[in-house]
Motif scaffolding. Structure first.
Motif, PDB file in Angstrom:
ATOM      1  N   THR A 121       0.836  -1.212   0.000  1.00 41.78           N
ATOM      2  CA  THR A 121       0.000   0.000   0.000  1.00 41.78           C
ATOM      3  C   THR A 121       0.867   1.257   0.000  1.00 41.78           C
ATOM      4  N   LEU A 122       1.884   1.258   0.868  1.00 44.33           N
ATOM      5  CA  LEU A 122       2.747   2.442   0.926  1.00 44.33           C
ATOM      6  C   LEU A 122       3.665   2.500  -0.298  1.00 44.33           C
ATOM      7  N   GLY A 123       4.011   1.335  -0.809  1.00 49.90           N
ATOM      8  CA  GLY A 123       4.970   1.264  -1.918  1.00 49.90           C
ATOM      9  C   GLY A 123       4.441   1.804  -3.236  1.00 49.90           C
ATOM     10  N   VAL A 124       3.115   1.795  -3.413  1.00 50.84           N
ATOM     11  CA  VAL A 124       2.561   2.348  -4.662  1.00 50.84           C
ATOM     12  C   VAL A 124       2.170   3.816  -4.481  1.00 50.84           C
ATOM     13  N   GLY A 125       2.274   4.335  -3.272  1.00 53.26           N
ATOM     14  CA  GLY A 125       1.908   5.719  -3.002  1.00 53.26           C
ATOM     15  C   GLY A 125       3.100   6.656  -3.120  1.00 53.26           C
ATOM     16  N   PRO A 126       2.889   7.947  -2.782  1.00 52.49           N
ATOM     17  CA  PRO A 126       4.004   8.910  -2.831  1.00 52.49           C
ATOM     18  C   PRO A 126       5.110   8.476  -1.862  1.00 52.49           C
ATOM     19  N   GLY A 127       6.339   8.567  -2.311  1.00 48.32           N
ATOM     20  CA  GLY A 127       7.462   8.115  -1.477  1.00 48.32           C
ATOM     21  C   GLY A 127       7.650   6.606  -1.540  1.00 48.32           C
ATOM     22  N   GLY A 128       6.922   5.942  -2.454  1.00 46.78           N
ATOM     23  CA  GLY A 128       6.969   4.475  -2.530  1.00 46.78           C
ATOM     24  C   GLY A 128       8.179   3.944  -3.269  1.00 46.78           C
ATOM     25  N   PHE A 129       8.066   2.692  -3.749  1.00 48.29           N
ATOM     26  CA  PHE A 129       9.218   2.028  -4.347  1.00 48.29           C
ATOM     27  C   PHE A 129       9.752   2.760  -5.574  1.00 48.29           C
ATOM     28  N   GLN A 130      11.059   2.835  -5.668  1.00 46.41           N
ATOM     29  CA  GLN A 130      11.737   3.295  -6.876  1.00 46.41           C
ATOM     30  C   GLN A 130      13.099   2.608  -6.925  1.00 46.41           C
ATOM     31  N   GLN A 131      13.703   2.620  -8.099  1.00 45.06           N
ATOM     32  CA  GLN A 131      15.019   1.989  -8.229  1.00 45.06           C
ATOM     33  C   GLN A 131      16.083   3.049  -7.960  1.00 45.06           C
ATOM     34  N   PHE A 147      11.319   4.425   4.923  1.00 44.79           N
ATOM     35  CA  PHE A 147      10.385   4.911   5.933  1.00 44.79           C
ATOM     36  C   PHE A 147      11.170   5.842   6.852  1.00 44.79           C
ATOM     37  N   GLY A 148      10.539   6.926   7.268  1.00 45.81           N
ATOM     38  CA  GLY A 148      11.109   7.773   8.320  1.00 45.81           C
ATOM     39  C   GLY A 148      12.035   8.856   7.823  1.00 45.81           C
ATOM     40  N   ARG A 149      12.859   8.553   6.854  1.00 38.52           N
ATOM     41  CA  ARG A 149      13.856   9.517   6.381  1.00 38.52           C
ATOM     42  C   ARG A 149      14.347   9.030   5.031  1.00 38.52           C
ATOM     43  N   ASN A 150      14.498   9.944   4.114  1.00 35.71           N
ATOM     44  CA  ASN A 150      14.977   9.569   2.784  1.00 35.71           C
ATOM     45  C   ASN A 150      16.450   9.173   2.848  1.00 35.71           C
ATOM     46  N   TRP A 151      16.795   8.065   2.190  1.00 36.17           N
ATOM     47  CA  TRP A 151      18.204   7.679   2.048  1.00 36.17           C
ATOM     48  C   TRP A 151      18.486   7.509   0.567  1.00 36.17           C
ATOM     49  N   GLU A 159      19.211  14.588   2.148  1.00 37.83           N
ATOM     50  CA  GLU A 159      18.135  15.249   1.400  1.00 37.83           C
ATOM     51  C   GLU A 159      16.775  14.779   1.889  1.00 37.83           C
ATOM     52  N   ARG A 160      15.962  15.742   2.295  1.00 41.15           N
ATOM     53  CA  ARG A 160      14.643  15.373   2.820  1.00 41.15           C
ATOM     54  C   ARG A 160      13.736  14.854   1.701  1.00 41.15           C
ATOM     55  N   TYR A 161      13.856  15.489   0.529  1.00 43.96           N
ATOM     56  CA  TYR A 161      12.978  15.131  -0.593  1.00 43.96           C
ATOM     57  C   TYR A 161      13.670  14.191  -1.553  1.00 43.96           C
ATOM     58  N   ARG A 162      12.892  13.325  -2.173  1.00 44.40           N
ATOM     59  CA  ARG A 162      13.439  12.444  -3.197  1.00 44.40           C
ATOM     60  C   ARG A 162      13.418  13.158  -4.547  1.00 44.40           C
ATOM     61  N   ASN A 163      13.990  12.488  -5.555  1.00 50.28           N
ATOM     62  CA  ASN A 163      14.041  13.153  -6.854  1.00 50.28           C
ATOM     63  C   ASN A 163      12.662  13.264  -7.518  1.00 50.28           C
ATOM     64  N   ASP A 164      11.645  12.607  -6.976  1.00 45.71           N
ATOM     65  CA  ASP A 164      10.295  12.781  -7.512  1.00 45.71           C
ATOM     66  C   ASP A 164       9.487  13.772  -6.669  1.00 45.71           C
ATOM     67  N   GLY A 165      10.155  14.448  -5.742  1.00 42.42           N
ATOM     68  CA  GLY A 165       9.507  15.494  -4.965  1.00 42.42           C
ATOM     69  C   GLY A 165       8.786  14.995  -3.718  1.00 42.42           C
ATOM     70  N   SER A 166       8.776  13.703  -3.502  1.00 45.99           N
ATOM     71  CA  SER A 166       8.037  13.157  -2.354  1.00 45.99           C
ATOM     72  C   SER A 166       8.959  12.994  -1.144  1.00 45.99           C
ATOM     73  N   ILE A 167       8.341  12.800  -0.001  1.00 43.13           N
ATOM     74  CA  ILE A 167       9.115  12.430   1.190  1.00 43.13           C
ATOM     75  C   ILE A 167       8.615  11.060   1.664  1.00 43.13           C
ATOM     76  N   PRO A 168       9.483  10.291   2.316  1.00 48.95           N
ATOM     77  CA  PRO A 168       9.064   8.945   2.730  1.00 48.95           C
ATOM     78  C   PRO A 168       8.007   8.981   3.826  1.00 48.95           C
ATOM     79  N   PRO A 169       7.132   7.988   3.827  1.00 46.87           N
ATOM     80  CA  PRO A 169       6.201   7.862   4.956  1.00 46.87           C
ATOM     81  C   PRO A 169       6.965   7.520   6.225  1.00 46.87           C
ATOM     82  N   PRO A 170       6.399   7.873   7.402  1.00 49.44           N
ATOM     83  CA  PRO A 170       7.066   7.463   8.649  1.00 49.44           C
ATOM     84  C   PRO A 170       7.060   5.941   8.809  1.00 49.44           C
TER      85      PRO A 170
END
Ligand SMILES: O=C(O)CCC(=O)C(=O)O
Ligand SMILES: [Fe+2]
Length: 310
Positions: A121-131, A147-151, A159-170
């Motif tokens: 559910t979280l993986g298909v949403g914003p901040g979800g799975f990417q390569q 989860f919790g913090r972008n790595w 970096e708080r934001y990912r390259n798609d502009g989203s932030i990870p869910p907690p």
């Protein structure tokens, strides 16, 4: 309504066998409540116009019904009261190194299903799975969600934001008691509980490896000094296909040790092993246990969650 149970193993021998059996200790919660109410309000979808990257949603659960084939029949030599664990693997543990342990088969099938559901559910949403990848264009051989913090492989946790502009869910709160109870189970097998200190996970990397997936040798060393120096453990849960996990206090491939991690296994490394080198050399295709596939149509491959305290 879907429900969510995180059960942990219970260390009491079954009356007629030396196998150890689980007991459900956590209350059931609603996965719908966690995944939809809490997380699906995260940032607006990225667009090409924003100059950020589009991403194809990557789901862990494939469309269609789960596998309804019954498991391969095995000779029934036991009495009706002599129940077997659902995967036919006993609970066991193996100390791999000081501060490093594998707890075998410690996540019940029901909990594996619930973990997959949450990550799907979280993986298909914003901040979800990417390569994940590097600016050079090369990519890691896996799908990942944080989860919790972008790595990121280059900017680490900065970096708080990912390259798609989203932030990870907690980190979904329901995982916190599970992870802590796994650490306590590990501590019960050690001479001193200090070998693997207790922690409260606030970050997690969720990896999915297809049949060709792998992860090069590395150390998990980007968490805060408090976490690293304190030896606060990384708790790693594996679900789905088995994977070959390499580890050792050296980068020398020939001197590394290896262990096969199967669905429901948990590796914990902290204390003196907090900075151990480790990686995933390969995946054993089609090795997901049938009892899991009968409950959920998990995409072929291996799901791994590594919880840490930042
Ligand atoms: O998949 C695994 O077992 C290990 C994952 C890992 O080491 C990581 O994500 O840092
Ligand atoms: Fe790692």
């Amino acid at each position: 309504m879907a429900t969510f149970l995180l059960s942990k193993p219970c260390f009491y021998p079954h009356s007629s066998s030396t196998h150890l059996y689980r007991r459900d200790v956590f209350q059931r919660h609603s996965i719908v409540k966690y995944s939809l109410r809490q997380y699906h309000h995260t940032p607006a979808a990225a667009t090409v116009a924003d100059g950020v990257h589009q991403r194809e949603p990557f789901g862990l659960i494939l469309p269609g019904a789960p596998n309804t084939r019954s498991p391969t029949p095995t000779p029934n030599t036991s009495s009706a009261t002599d129940a077997k664990p659902v995967t036919n693997r006993p609970l066991s543990h193996q100390i791999l190194n000081p501060g490093m342990i594998v707890l075998r088969n410690h996540i019940s099938i029901r909990d594996q299903v619930d973990i997959v559901n949450i990550c799907h559910t979280l993986g298909v949403g914003p901040g979800g799975f990417q390569q994940p990848g590097y600016s050079s264009g090369s990519k890691l051989q896996l799908q990942r969600m944080c989860f919790g913090r972008n790595w990121d492989p280059e900017t680490k946790y900065r970096e708080r934001y990912r390259n798609d502009g989203s932030i990870p869910p907690p980190v979904p709160p329901v995982f916190i008691p599970l992870v802590q109870s796994l650490i306590q189970d590990a501590q019960a097998h050690l001479t001193s509980a200090n070998e693997i200190p207790l922690m409260r996970p606030d970050v997690c990397l969720v990896n999915f490896y297809t049949a060709t997936g792998r992860l090069g040798l590395h150390q998990d060393r980007d968490e805060r000094p408090y976490s690293i120096r304190g030896g606060l453990p990384v708790v790693s849960i594996s679900i789905g296909d088995a994977g070959e996990f390499l580890y050792g206090h050296t980068r020398d491939e020939d001197k590394l040790q290896k262990v096969v991690l199967e669905s429901g296994d948990v590796v914990i490394f902290g204390g003196k092993s907090r900075l151990i080198f480790h990686g995933v050399r390969g995946i054993f295709p089609n090795s997901t246990p049938l009892p899991l596939l009968e409950k959920i149509k998990l995409r072929p491959g291996r799901l791994n969650l590594t919880f840490r305290q930042f």
